[in-house]
Structure formats: structure tokens, C-alpha cells
Design a protein around this motif. Structure first.
Motif: not given
Length: 187
Positions: A5-9, A33-37, A87-96, A49-54
């Protein structure tokens, strides 16, 4: 790249530099990148994880900004956004984000079940019950109920019980027993 995934990204990022108006490059990069995260999270590296998920969220937002006439991609973008935010704990944004995916594909019972589980895990029984009911309504109409659905009906029954909707809860538990008469948790 068969799991690299690093090379693919890296290659997908280069494609966004070469054609910054092509949503597919951003989507592919975000997916890699999500796979890497996910791997970083599995390994307990929360900072990585936080850096990659951003980065993933930035890519997915770029896809939405650029727009696409491919509905399946748009649904996948919103669903992935929901997964990242959850996964980041932002439940309101996730549900939206999940709600936007469902609005585009209201018959997507897998997505409805996922949303129901996320609401259920957060003790939001009202929304959990609504999602589970919608999902099972689709599956019933399409005659797709299978053994795995006993757990969904059980979660629906529990959600309804928490809401003091006793008769509906009993009906959901009866569905569990129809699907799996040996279910000792429901008897």
C-alpha cells in the motif's frame, strides 16, 4: 500492488499531481492510505493512525469537491469517510457521512446494518432501531434473510426494549427464534 500500500499510495499521489482534476487518483490514494492507517491502528501506533486518517479524509473531501457522476464511488467515499471518522471517535461526523451514503443508496442493507451497529455501540437505541428496521425491511422484501440476521434482529429487539417499545421488541425476538430456534439468549 498486491498489498504494497505504501508504493500504491505513492503512485496514486503522483497521479493526482499529474492530473489534479481527476477524482479517481484522490480516491485511489485515500483507499491505499486507509489500508495503511488500519495497519497502524492494528499495531497500536495511534499517532501514525491519526496522521494517515487525516490524509484519507483530505483525499475523500477532494473527491467530493471535484464531484463524480459515478454514484457507487460517491457512496463508497461517504461510507469510507464514516469509517474513518468513526475510528477517530468523531461519531457525529461518522453518522452524517453514513447518512449521505444511505441517501444515495437506501436499499443498501449492509450499510444500514453497519450504521445500526455504530448507533447501537454508542447506546443511541432510537437511531439503531431505525437503521436495523430499515435494513431488515429491505432484506425481507428481497427475501434475503439468512442465519446471520438473527444477531441483527437480536440487536433490534434490545434497542426496542431500551426504548420501552415492548411489543416491537417481542416481535424482533420472535424473528430471532424463527431464524435460529436454538438461540438460548432469546428464549
Amino acid at each position: 500492488k498486491k498489498g504494497d500500500f505504501t508504493t500504491a499510495a505513492t503512485e496514486y499521489r503522483l497521479s493526482t499531481i499529474g492530473d489534479p482534476e481527476n477524482f479517481k487518483g484522490y480516491y485511489a490514494h485515500g483507499s491505499a492510505v486507509w489500508k495503511m492507517a488500519a495497519e497502524a491502528k492494528k499495531n497500536g501506533d495511534d499517532a501514525e493512525f491519526e496522521e494517515l486518517s487525516s490524509v484519507v479524509l483530505n483525499d475523500l473531501n477532494k473527491v467530493i469537491e471535484l464531484g463524480t457522476d459515478d454514484q457507487e464511488t460517491t457512496i463508497a467515499v461517504y461510507q469510507t469517510m464514516g469509517d474513518v471518522q468513526y475510528s477517530n471517535g468523531d461519531l457525529a461526523a461518522a453518522q452524517e457521512a453514513y447518512k449521505k451514503a444511505v441517501a444515495l443508496s437506501p436499499e443498501n442493507y449492509n450499510l444500514l446494518i453497519t450504521m445500526g451497529e455504530r448507533f447501537y455501540n454508542e447506546n443511541d437505541y432510537d437511531n439503531a432501531a431505525a437503521m436495523f428496521q430499515d435494513a431488515m425491511s429491505v432484506k425481507e422484501r428481497l427475501n434475503l434473510i439468512d442465519a446471520d440476521d438473527a444477531s441483527v434482529y437480536s440487536s433490534l429487539g434490545h434497542s426496542l426494549s431500551q426504548l420501552n417499545r415492548r411489543e416491537e421488541a417481542i416481535a424482533a425476538y420472535e424473528k430471532v427464534l424463527e431464524i435460529d430456534p436454538t438461540d438460548n439468549n432469546t428464549k
